[in-house]
Design a protein around this motif. Structure first.
Motif, mmCIF file in Angstrom:
data_model
loop_
_atom_site.group_PDB
_atom_site.id
_atom_site.type_symbol
_atom_site.label_atom_id
_atom_site.label_comp_id
_atom_site.label_asym_id
_atom_site.label_seq_id
_atom_site.Cartn_x
_atom_site.Cartn_y
_atom_site.Cartn_z
ATOM 1 N N LEU A 111 0.854 -1.187 0.000
ATOM 2 C CA LEU A 111 0.000 0.000 0.000
ATOM 3 C C LEU A 111 0.893 1.242 0.000
ATOM 4 C CD1 LEU A 111 -2.961 0.914 0.237
ATOM 5 C CD2 LEU A 111 -2.676 0.851 2.712
ATOM 6 N N ARG A 112 0.743 2.083 -0.993
ATOM 7 C CA ARG A 112 1.600 3.269 -1.101
ATOM 8 C C ARG A 112 1.130 4.372 -0.162
ATOM 9 N NH1 ARG A 112 2.118 6.557 -5.685
ATOM 10 N NH2 ARG A 112 3.984 7.542 -4.902
ATOM 11 N N ARG A 113 1.135 4.088 1.123
ATOM 12 C CA ARG A 113 0.749 5.064 2.135
ATOM 13 C C ARG A 113 1.753 4.977 3.272
ATOM 14 N NH1 ARG A 113 -4.843 5.598 0.671
ATOM 15 N NH2 ARG A 113 -4.687 5.402 -1.572
ATOM 16 N N THR A 114 2.206 6.111 3.747
ATOM 17 C CA THR A 114 3.202 6.159 4.801
ATOM 18 C C THR A 114 2.593 6.777 6.049
ATOM 19 O OG1 THR A 114 4.934 6.432 3.160
ATOM 20 C CG2 THR A 114 5.488 7.028 5.407
ATOM 21 N N ALA A 115 2.691 6.076 7.156
ATOM 22 C CA ALA A 115 2.200 6.597 8.435
ATOM 23 C C ALA A 115 3.329 7.337 9.129
ATOM 24 C CB ALA A 115 1.691 5.452 9.303
ATOM 25 N N ASP A 116 2.968 8.272 9.981
ATOM 26 C CA ASP A 116 3.972 9.049 10.704
ATOM 27 C C ASP A 116 4.690 8.203 11.753
ATOM 28 O OD1 ASP A 116 3.325 11.433 9.297
ATOM 29 O OD2 ASP A 116 1.575 11.685 10.599
ATOM 30 N N ILE A 117 3.926 7.398 12.475
ATOM 31 C CA ILE A 117 4.470 6.532 13.526
ATOM 32 C C ILE A 117 3.804 5.166 13.366
ATOM 33 C CG2 ILE A 117 4.694 6.177 16.020
ATOM 34 C CD1 ILE A 117 4.289 9.264 16.305
ATOM 35 N N VAL A 118 4.590 4.105 13.376
ATOM 36 C CA VAL A 118 4.035 2.764 13.187
ATOM 37 C C VAL A 118 4.552 1.830 14.276
ATOM 38 C CG1 VAL A 118 3.856 0.784 11.627
ATOM 39 C CG2 VAL A 118 3.870 3.103 10.696
ATOM 40 N N PHE A 119 3.622 1.155 14.921
ATOM 41 C CA PHE A 119 3.940 0.095 15.876
ATOM 42 C C PHE A 119 3.659 -1.211 15.145
ATOM 43 C CE2 PHE A 119 2.868 3.818 18.321
ATOM 44 C CZ PHE A 119 3.844 3.845 19.304
ATOM 45 N N THR A 120 4.707 -1.830 14.621
ATOM 46 C CA THR A 120 4.520 -2.975 13.732
ATOM 47 C C THR A 120 3.942 -4.186 14.458
ATOM 48 O OG1 THR A 120 6.848 -3.525 14.038
ATOM 49 C CG2 THR A 120 6.273 -2.273 12.079
ATOM 50 N N ALA B 280 -9.429 8.912 4.211
ATOM 51 C CA ALA B 280 -10.512 7.963 4.477
ATOM 52 C C ALA B 280 -10.213 6.618 3.821
ATOM 53 C CB ALA B 280 -11.839 8.531 3.967
ATOM 54 N N ASP B 281 -9.690 6.650 2.605
ATOM 55 C CA ASP B 281 -9.327 5.419 1.907
ATOM 56 C C ASP B 281 -8.220 4.678 2.656
ATOM 57 O OD1 ASP B 281 -9.415 3.617 -0.467
ATOM 58 O OD2 ASP B 281 -7.363 4.374 -0.731
ATOM 59 N N THR B 282 -7.244 5.417 3.138
ATOM 60 C CA THR B 282 -6.149 4.816 3.904
ATOM 61 C C THR B 282 -6.688 4.140 5.158
ATOM 62 O OG1 THR B 282 -4.558 6.440 3.095
ATOM 63 C CG2 THR B 282 -4.000 5.310 5.148
ATOM 64 N N ASN B 283 -7.552 4.837 5.880
ATOM 65 C CA ASN B 283 -8.159 4.251 7.086
ATOM 66 C C ASN B 283 -8.868 2.943 6.753
ATOM 67 O OD1 ASN B 283 -7.288 6.584 8.346
ATOM 68 N ND2 ASN B 283 -9.328 7.418 8.665
ATOM 69 N N ALA B 284 -9.668 2.973 5.707
ATOM 70 C CA ALA B 284 -10.445 1.787 5.332
ATOM 71 C C ALA B 284 -9.538 0.637 4.896
ATOM 72 C CB ALA B 284 -11.424 2.139 4.211
ATOM 73 N N ARG B 285 -8.565 0.937 4.055
ATOM 74 C CA ARG B 285 -7.698 -0.130 3.539
ATOM 75 C C ARG B 285 -6.830 -0.737 4.632
ATOM 76 N NH1 ARG B 285 -5.603 1.971 -2.227
ATOM 77 N NH2 ARG B 285 -4.778 -0.137 -2.350
ATOM 78 N N LEU B 286 -6.286 0.092 5.504
ATOM 79 C CA LEU B 286 -5.474 -0.452 6.596
ATOM 80 C C LEU B 286 -6.332 -1.262 7.560
ATOM 81 C CD1 LEU B 286 -2.969 2.456 7.360
ATOM 82 C CD2 LEU B 286 -2.460 0.230 6.336
ATOM 83 N N SER B 287 -7.538 -0.785 7.838
ATOM 84 C CA SER B 287 -8.450 -1.526 8.721
ATOM 85 C C SER B 287 -8.783 -2.890 8.133
ATOM 86 C CB SER B 287 -9.738 -0.732 8.959
ATOM 87 O OG SER B 287 -9.453 0.426 9.703
ATOM 88 N N GLU B 288 -9.025 -2.941 6.819
ATOM 89 C CA GLU B 288 -9.308 -4.212 6.155
ATOM 90 C C GLU B 288 -8.142 -5.186 6.279
ATOM 91 O OE1 GLU B 288 -10.140 -3.197 2.103
ATOM 92 O OE2 GLU B 288 -12.063 -2.255 2.608
ATOM 93 N N LEU B 289 -6.928 -4.641 6.375
ATOM 94 C CA LEU B 289 -5.734 -5.472 6.483
ATOM 95 C C LEU B 289 -5.349 -5.768 7.935
ATOM 96 C CD1 LEU B 289 -3.696 -3.755 3.624
ATOM 97 C CD2 LEU B 289 -4.698 -6.047 3.578
ATOM 98 N N GLY B 290 -6.227 -5.412 8.864
ATOM 99 C CA GLY B 290 -5.996 -5.749 10.266
ATOM 100 C C GLY B 290 -5.232 -4.713 11.071
ATOM 101 N N TRP B 291 -5.090 -3.516 10.551
ATOM 102 C CA TRP B 291 -4.398 -2.450 11.258
ATOM 103 C C TRP B 291 -5.392 -1.570 11.996
ATOM 104 C CZ3 TRP B 291 0.854 -1.410 11.540
ATOM 105 C CH2 TRP B 291 1.661 -2.238 10.769
ATOM 106 N N THR B 292 -4.933 -0.994 13.090
ATOM 107 C CA THR B 292 -5.687 0.041 13.782
ATOM 108 C C THR B 292 -5.073 1.373 13.382
ATOM 109 O OG1 THR B 292 -6.168 -1.399 15.642
ATOM 110 C CG2 THR B 292 -6.326 0.975 16.033
ATOM 111 N N VAL B 293 -5.917 2.290 12.962
ATOM 112 C CA VAL B 293 -5.446 3.605 12.529
ATOM 113 C C VAL B 293 -5.842 4.635 13.579
ATOM 114 C CG1 VAL B 293 -5.594 5.381 10.745
ATOM 115 C CG2 VAL B 293 -5.673 2.958 10.110
#
Length: 140
Positions: free
Chosen positions: A52-61, A103-116
């Motif tokens: 996914l071509r989206r970069t988060a500011d802080i990520v807890f992998t 909004a798209d980023t939130n939805a796509r990351l959520s679908e992949l099991g991420w919390t945004v």
């Protein structure tokens, strides 16, 4: 070959735009310092999902938490967002695209099991860091 022509409305505007940072902004740095002081470790300016071509500011992998600290202008904050005076049509469309991409980023990351988690740049860094810490720490 013709010289590059900027679409900026003036040289001054162009210089201001070039000075805007994509990462390591003052609000991000303040929150990151507090998180680090609390013993939390994270990745900075990282793609939560490489596909996914989206970069988060802080990520807890490990906890699969992506944190975004959005600028009031760039992400159309309902409280502090402003309208551009020059090139108003371009900027209103650009900001609308940014909001739609968020909004798209939130939805796509959520679908992949991420919390945004999203915060505004004007929010108190201590409150933001505490919210992140409260969310991430139990999962550790």
């Amino acid at each position: 070959m013709p010289a590059y022509e900027s679409w900026a409305s003036s040289d001054a505007s162009r210089k201001v735009m070039q000075a805007n940072r994509a990462r390591d902004t003052a609000p991000e740095l303040a929150v990151r310092r507090l998180l680090h002081a609390a013993g939390l470790r994270y990745r900075v300016a990282h793609r939560p999902e490489p596909s996914l071509r989206r970069t988060a500011d802080i990520v807890f992998t490990r906890q699969r938490v992506a944190v975004f600290i959005d600028g009031c202008y760039w992400h159309a904050c309902p409280e502090h967002g402003t309208q551009a005076r020059a090139n108003a049509a371009y900027w209103s469309e650009k900001l609308a695209r940014n909001v739609a991409r968020d909004a798209d980023t939130n939805a796509r990351l959520s679908e992949l099991g991420w919390t945004v988690l999203r915060f505004w740049e004007h929010e108190d860094p201590h409150a933001v860091a505490e919210s992140i810490s409260d969310y991430v720490t139990p999962a550790r």
